[in-house]
Design an enzyme around this catalytic site. Structure first.
Site, PDB file in Angstrom:
ATOM      1  N   THR A 103      -8.177   7.100  -1.982  1.00 26.63           N
ATOM      2  CA  THR A 103      -9.564   6.627  -2.103  1.00 26.63           C
ATOM      3  C   THR A 103     -10.553   7.756  -1.848  1.00 26.63           C
ATOM      4  O   THR A 103     -11.708   7.670  -2.274  1.00 26.63           O
ATOM      5  CB  THR A 103      -9.847   5.445  -1.144  1.00 26.63           C
ATOM      6  OG1 THR A 103      -9.260   5.730   0.128  1.00 26.63           O
ATOM      7  CG2 THR A 103      -9.275   4.161  -1.677  1.00 26.63           C
ATOM      8  N   HIS A 120       0.796  -1.233   0.000  1.00 24.66           N
ATOM      9  CA  HIS A 120       0.000   0.000   0.000  1.00 24.66           C
ATOM     10  C   HIS A 120       0.823   1.274   0.000  1.00 24.66           C
ATOM     11  O   HIS A 120       0.272   2.362   0.120  1.00 24.66           O
ATOM     12  CB  HIS A 120      -0.907   0.057   1.227  1.00 24.66           C
ATOM     13  CG  HIS A 120      -2.017  -0.934   1.207  1.00 24.66           C
ATOM     14  ND1 HIS A 120      -3.265  -0.653   0.710  1.00 24.66           N
ATOM     15  CD2 HIS A 120      -2.060  -2.223   1.628  1.00 24.66           C
ATOM     16  CE1 HIS A 120      -4.033  -1.722   0.829  1.00 24.66           C
ATOM     17  NE2 HIS A 120      -3.327  -2.690   1.384  1.00 24.66           N
ATOM     18  N   LYS A 133       1.623  14.464   0.665  1.00 27.94           N
ATOM     19  CA  LYS A 133       0.266  14.771   0.192  1.00 27.94           C
ATOM     20  C   LYS A 133       0.106  16.263  -0.104  1.00 27.94           C
ATOM     21  O   LYS A 133      -0.883  16.692  -0.690  1.00 27.94           O
ATOM     22  CB  LYS A 133      -0.776  14.306   1.219  1.00 27.94           C
ATOM     23  CG  LYS A 133      -0.785  12.787   1.412  1.00 27.94           C
ATOM     24  CD  LYS A 133      -1.791  12.370   2.476  1.00 27.94           C
ATOM     25  CE  LYS A 133      -1.699  10.908   2.872  1.00 27.94           C
ATOM     26  NZ  LYS A 133      -2.412   9.997   1.952  1.00 27.94           N
ATOM     27  N   LYS A 175      -7.511  14.031   4.270  1.00 25.85           N
ATOM     28  CA  LYS A 175      -6.632  12.859   4.287  1.00 25.85           C
ATOM     29  C   LYS A 175      -5.626  13.053   5.405  1.00 25.85           C
ATOM     30  O   LYS A 175      -5.543  14.149   5.975  1.00 25.85           O
ATOM     31  CB  LYS A 175      -5.909  12.714   2.947  1.00 25.85           C
ATOM     32  CG  LYS A 175      -5.311  14.036   2.422  1.00 25.85           C
ATOM     33  CD  LYS A 175      -4.811  13.914   0.988  1.00 25.85           C
ATOM     34  CE  LYS A 175      -5.874  14.114  -0.051  1.00 25.85           C
ATOM     35  NZ  LYS A 175      -6.238  12.867  -0.715  1.00 25.85           N
ATOM     36  N   ARG A 176      -4.860  12.023   5.737  1.00 26.30           N
ATOM     37  CA  ARG A 176      -3.837  12.213   6.748  1.00 26.30           C
ATOM     38  C   ARG A 176      -2.894  13.345   6.374  1.00 26.30           C
ATOM     39  O   ARG A 176      -2.681  13.615   5.195  1.00 26.30           O
ATOM     40  CB  ARG A 176      -3.041  10.907   6.951  1.00 26.30           C
ATOM     41  CG  ARG A 176      -3.765   9.857   7.743  1.00 26.30           C
ATOM     42  CD  ARG A 176      -4.078  10.328   9.155  1.00 26.30           C
ATOM     43  NE  ARG A 176      -2.873  10.295   9.978  1.00 26.30           N
ATOM     44  CZ  ARG A 176      -2.616   9.362  10.868  1.00 26.30           C
ATOM     45  NH1 ARG A 176      -3.470   8.381  11.087  1.00 26.30           N
ATOM     46  NH2 ARG A 176      -1.501   9.386  11.571  1.00 26.30           N
ATOM     47  N   LYS A 205     -14.387   8.776  -3.567  1.00 23.64           N
ATOM     48  CA  LYS A 205     -15.595   9.141  -2.808  1.00 23.64           C
ATOM     49  C   LYS A 205     -16.104  10.512  -3.252  1.00 23.64           C
ATOM     50  O   LYS A 205     -17.307  10.732  -3.412  1.00 23.64           O
ATOM     51  CB  LYS A 205     -15.286   9.166  -1.298  1.00 23.64           C
ATOM     52  CG  LYS A 205     -14.963   7.790  -0.728  1.00 23.64           C
ATOM     53  CD  LYS A 205     -14.273   7.860   0.628  1.00 23.64           C
ATOM     54  CE  LYS A 205     -13.562   6.544   0.909  1.00 23.64           C
ATOM     55  NZ  LYS A 205     -12.576   6.637   1.999  1.00 23.64           N
TER      56      LYS A 205
HETATM   57  C1  26W Z   1       3.676   2.564  10.658  1.00 27.66           C
HETATM   58  C2  26W Z   1       3.499   1.498   9.715  1.00 27.66           C
HETATM   59  C3  26W Z   1       2.527   1.788   8.641  1.00 27.66           C
HETATM   60  C4  26W Z   1       2.972   1.784   7.355  1.00 27.66           C
HETATM   61  C5  26W Z   1       2.097   1.962   6.338  1.00 27.66           C
HETATM   62  C6  26W Z   1       1.191   1.981   8.910  1.00 27.66           C
HETATM   63  C7  26W Z   1       0.303   2.155   7.884  1.00 27.66           C
HETATM   64  C8  26W Z   1       0.761   2.147   6.592  1.00 27.66           C
HETATM   65  C9  26W Z   1      -0.226   2.243   5.463  1.00 27.66           C
HETATM   66  C10 26W Z   1       0.234   1.359   4.337  1.00 27.66           C
HETATM   67  C11 26W Z   1      -0.437   3.618   4.976  1.00 27.66           C
HETATM   68  C12 26W Z   1      -1.677   3.683   4.128  1.00 27.66           C
HETATM   69  O1  26W Z   1      -2.760   3.777   4.648  1.00 27.66           O
HETATM   70  N1  26W Z   1      -1.513   3.664   2.800  1.00 27.66           N
HETATM   71  C13 26W Z   1      -2.597   4.055   1.931  1.00 27.66           C
HETATM   72  O2  26W Z   1      -3.322   2.914   1.494  1.00 27.66           O
HETATM   73  C14 26W Z   1      -4.468   3.302   0.760  1.00 27.66           C
HETATM   74  C15 26W Z   1      -5.265   2.052   0.454  1.00 27.66           C
HETATM   75  O3  26W Z   1      -4.574   1.257  -0.451  1.00 27.66           O
HETATM   76  C16 26W Z   1      -4.067   4.058  -0.496  1.00 27.66           C
HETATM   77  O4  26W Z   1      -5.226   4.496  -1.156  1.00 27.66           O
HETATM   78  C17 26W Z   1      -3.197   5.263  -0.140  1.00 27.66           C
HETATM   79  O5  26W Z   1      -2.707   5.876  -1.316  1.00 27.66           O
HETATM   80  C18 26W Z   1      -2.039   4.815   0.738  1.00 27.66           C
HETATM   81  O6  26W Z   1      -1.309   5.940   1.200  1.00 27.66           O
END
Ligand code: 26W
Length: 803
Positions: free
Chosen positions: A644, A350, A542, A536-537, A648
């Site tokens: 995403t 992701h 971003k 978004k975060r 939406k």
């Molecule tokens: C701290 C460890 C960690 C690393 C990565 C925690 C969480 C993550 C996630 C992978 C971050 C995340 O939410 N990624 C997002 O995933 C969405 C669903 O696929 C995508 O639409 C976003 O672009 C992506 O940033």
């Protein structure tokens, strides 16, 4: 389900008496909520049992979606909608003098996720049940979800999110299905008389994993799957010799499922996080195996009945854990066990952000999980041995699991899975060509794309009822189960009446949102302004900063020339920053300070407003998205895996203002160049800059007078109260290289914004664009995404609907 209003009212009154011994007139919203929740559960319990029974009887292959996060949002209305009784219940309650909306707002929003990845998991389980896919979620029942965000003097402050405080009507504790998870201790192998190696353990710490199951209701189809979330408890003990050490041990164990880590894309190598990962992986796999054994099949056939999906690397320990069970408990030999494991597992990546890639120090894994570490070593040894005969040394070194004193989780997930997918076409291409290129050389056929999707049930049918009604009047409701049917709306692209109705609906949603903002923030916003949304975060890549710099440029323009021809705008932000991410928090403070400045400047009046909503999450998204005119998707090209919120917002008729990043590329392909506003560096140009190292951010500061003035505004006292933050941000952009090319893309962005301003003035033209966006959003339904996972990765059945 069939339910008459009369029957519902009877049931409701009866349940209220049963649970609270109360009459409606004595009851308050909380009691009404709990009563309705219980009633919904009782309505669904028969089909829940039946669904499981059917899976067992037919020996169906089932998929298990392992995810650290499920960002569900409130469930009351979505359950009513999916059961097909939303209107009946709403009417029935009204007869009883109760407002469903009011009850629904009482439900705590379970924030068991950080952002995109967790929300995707929630959309997926909804779509899996709806698409009749035998698939379930597996995760952690965090006692505290993602922190509650407050702004104090413009700064983010984090408070605990105690979502379980008043209980949770949707879950059922399943004590009989609890399993033990083992940590620490010593382990050694002894040969049995039959000649097989058997592990022996000493001084381990046992943790009891207790599952809480939540029904996942399919839309109008009698299917109810399960979301199983695990809670950590102390195993029952007969004799407690030392009371205080028992209490200490209990606290330590319960802390495993206490709190969600609030970091996204910035990995933190904390021991507790590793414990969480192994905890839900081990519990989940043990419970799958238990279930499988009921079918009386040999372990060699596991992959014919079970698929396990690894959602990002957080559950990557699935690979060695399944190996452990097959080797140690089922006495399989290594080759067979490995073959089964790879066929069972699949993995989604992701993010390409390198700081998000999890790697655990050997010391930590070998101490906490000694047997798992042995198995990882053996996987790594066999991998390097085999690959050394086929590929050059450098490739093998770069792809192996154990390297530089660490265990690399992504490598383990890739090597241990038969499928590796990215979440948008561009993202998958970048994985294959850049980030995971070595693995692509080694395993070309494992790689595939599955573009993300969203559930149109929550994000349109529930969040935007007025729009939903309009669509149903125009094209019927087939799109509810076959979302690409939304394309029928295109027939109305030149129908003035429809376009004006669309405008009216947007206007209504904007008024509603404005009321909410008035009530919660005591801020007046003008529904005639363009509502420009970035939700978004908060992360540097971003580029909320790009948005902010542009707002400042408009502000200066209006200060210089109060008559400047700028259409009124409301800039809406929603974002949480990871508590340890200092730079992101500085940007939050800066946005809030600029908001203070602009919102209180009488000369600006309602030409510009900034609304930074506190505590952005699923429930707020449901309010903001239907009211949005513009969708800001402005990450640096190549950095956003998919996004995403872009989908939406599009589904709700917002026009996308975007770089060609993530799924924005596919949105552009869908709606065509004329119905989206694209700007900025392309992904290949970004990589070219990396390659030749030629980007000089300072020259943009020096040569673009608008940018010069805006950037100076950060450090010359223009923004009261944010001097330190302004300086830090200024330095990051001008002195320290501007990692995400904000200054490089500024001019193109400002031009794109000017274009939006012009487009918006022609209402019919704008609504035509909106209509084409809504009509094109159907392909981004997560129904299709999960159907592709089901057929192309998991090999499980589903009710496939044509795209
Ligand atoms: C701290 C460890 C960690 C690393 C990565 C925690 C969480 C993550 C996630 C992978 C971050 C995340 O939410 N990624 C997002 O995933 C969405 C669903 O696929 C995508 O639409 C976003 O672009 C992506 O940033």
């Amino acid at each position: 389900m069939d339910l008459s209003k009369r029957k519902f009212k009877e049931d409701f009154k009866k349940m209220l008496t049963e649970v609270y011994s109360m009459d409606i007139s004595e009851s308050e919203t909380t009691e009404q909520y709990v009563t309705l929740g219980n009633l919904i559960r009782s309505y669904s319990s028969k089909n829940w049992g039946r669904t499981n029974q059917r899976y067992i009887e037919k020996k169906k292959k089932q998929a298990y979606y392992f995810s650290m996060e499920f960002l569900l949002g409130r469930m009351l209305k979505s359950n009513l909608l999916n059961l097909g009784i939303l209107d009946t219940v709403r009417d029935g309650l009204r007869d009883l003098g109760i407002d469903l909306e009011e009850i629904a707002q009482i439900e705590p929003d379970p924030g068991l996720g950080n952002g995109g990845l967790g929300r995707l998991a929630a959309c997926f389980i909804d779509s899996m049940a709806t698409s009749e896919i035998p698939a379930h979620g597996n995760g952690i029942r965090f006692k505290y979800g993602l922190f509650k965000q407050k702004f104090v003097n413009g700064y983010q402050v984090e408070l605990p999110e105690n979502w379980l405080q008043n209980g949770n009507v949707w879950e059922t504790r399943k004590m009989h299905a609890a399993v033990n998870v083992r940590f620490y201790g010593k382990v050694w192998l002894e040969q049995t008389s039959a000649g097989v190696l058997e592990p022996h353990y000493e001084d381990t710490q046992e943790v009891l994993a207790v599952p809480y199951d939540t029904p996942v209701v399919g839309f109008n189809n009698d299917v109810i799957n399960t979301l199983r979330l695990w809670s950590a408890e102390v195993p029952p003990q007969d004799d407690i010799t030392d009371y205080w050490s028992y209490i200490h041990q209990r606290n330590q164990i319960e802390s495993i499922s206490e709190v969600l880590y609030p970091d996204d894309s910035n990995y933190e190598g904390r021991l507790l996080r590793l414990k969480q990962e192994y905890f839900f992986v081990s519990a989940g796999i043990q419970s799958i195996i238990r279930h499988y054994k009921k079918m009386d099949l040999s372990m060699n056939h596991l992959a014919e009945k079970v698929a396990i999906h690894i959602n990002d690397t957080h559950p990557a320990l699935c690979v060695p854990e399944l190996m452990r069970i097959l080797l140690d408990e089922e006495k399989m030999d290594w080759e067979h066990a490995w073959n089964v494991t790879v066929n069972v597992m699949s993995y989604t990546n992701h993010t390409i952000m390198s700081e998000a890639l999890e790697k655990w120090p050997i010391e930590m894994i070998s101490t906490l999980l000694p047997r798992i570490y042995q198995i990882i070593c053996e996987i790594d040894r066999r991998f390097t041995m085999k690959m050394s005969t086929l590929f050059e040394r450098e490739i093998v070194e770069r792809t192996r699991i154990i390297e530089g004193g660490h265990v690399k989780m992504a490598h383990m997930a890739i090597i241990g899975s038969h499928s590796v997918n990215g979440v948008a076409q561009l993202h998958t291409t970048i994985l294959k060509e850049k980030v995971l290129h070595d693995f692509f050389l080694v395993y070309p056929s494992k790689f595939n794309n599955k573009t993300n999707g969203i559930t149109q049930r929550r994000w349109l049918m529930l969040a935007n009822e007025p729009l939903c009604d309009l669509i149903n009047r125009k094209i019927g409701n087939e799109w509810e189960t076959t979302p690409t049917e939304l394309k029928m709306l295109k027939a109305f692209r030149d129908d003035e009446k429809t376009l004006l109705e669309l405008a009216q609906i947007k206007r209504l949603n904007k008024e509603r949102f404005a009321e909410h903002i008035k009530k919660t923030m005591d801020l007046t916003i003008n529904p005639d302004a363009i509502f420009d949304v970035q939700i978004k975060r908060l992360h540097a890549y971003k580029r909320q900063l790009l948005n902010l710099l542009h707002i400042l440029s408009l502000y200066f323009q209006l200060k210089d020339d109060p008559q400047a021809d700028i259409h009124p705008r409301v800039f809406i932000f929603g974002a949480k920053a990871a508590p340890s991410y200092t730079y992101a928090k500085q940007i939050i403070k800066l946005i809030n300070s600029v908001a203070d400045l602009i919102n209180h400047d009488a000369a600006i009046a309602d030409k510009l407003k900034i609304v930074f909503v506190e505590n952005y999450g699923v429930s707020l998204a449901e309010k903001i998205i239907p009211a949005a005119d513009v969708s800001e998707q402005i990450s640096l090209a190549s950095k956003e895996a998919s996004g995403t919120s872009n989908m939406k917002l599009m589904l709700n008729g917002a026009i996308t203002l975007a770089t060609l990043d993530g799924a924005n590329v596919e949105i552009r392909d869908r709606v065509g160049e004329k119905n989206i506003v694209i700007f900025g560096l392309r992904e290949d140009e970004v990589y070219q800059y990396y390659h030749d190292g030629s980007y000089q951010s300072r020259s943009y500061y020096e040569n673009n007078p608008v940018l010069h003035r805006v950037l100076n505004g950060l450090i010359d006292g223009t923004i009261p109260g944010a001097e330190a933050e302004g300086r830090s941000v200024f330095d990051s952009l001008v002195q320290y290289g501007d990692e995400y090319f904000v200054l490089r893309d500024f001019e193109a962005y400002a031009d794109a914004q000017k274009h939006i301003d012009q487009l918006y003035r022609d209402t019919l033209q704008w609504q035509k664009m909106a209509l084409i966006n809504i009509a094109g959003a159907g392909v981004f339904s997560s129904d299709y995404t999960v159907q592709q996972y089901a057929s192309q990765i998991w090999d499980v059945s589903s009710k496939v609907r044509n795209i």
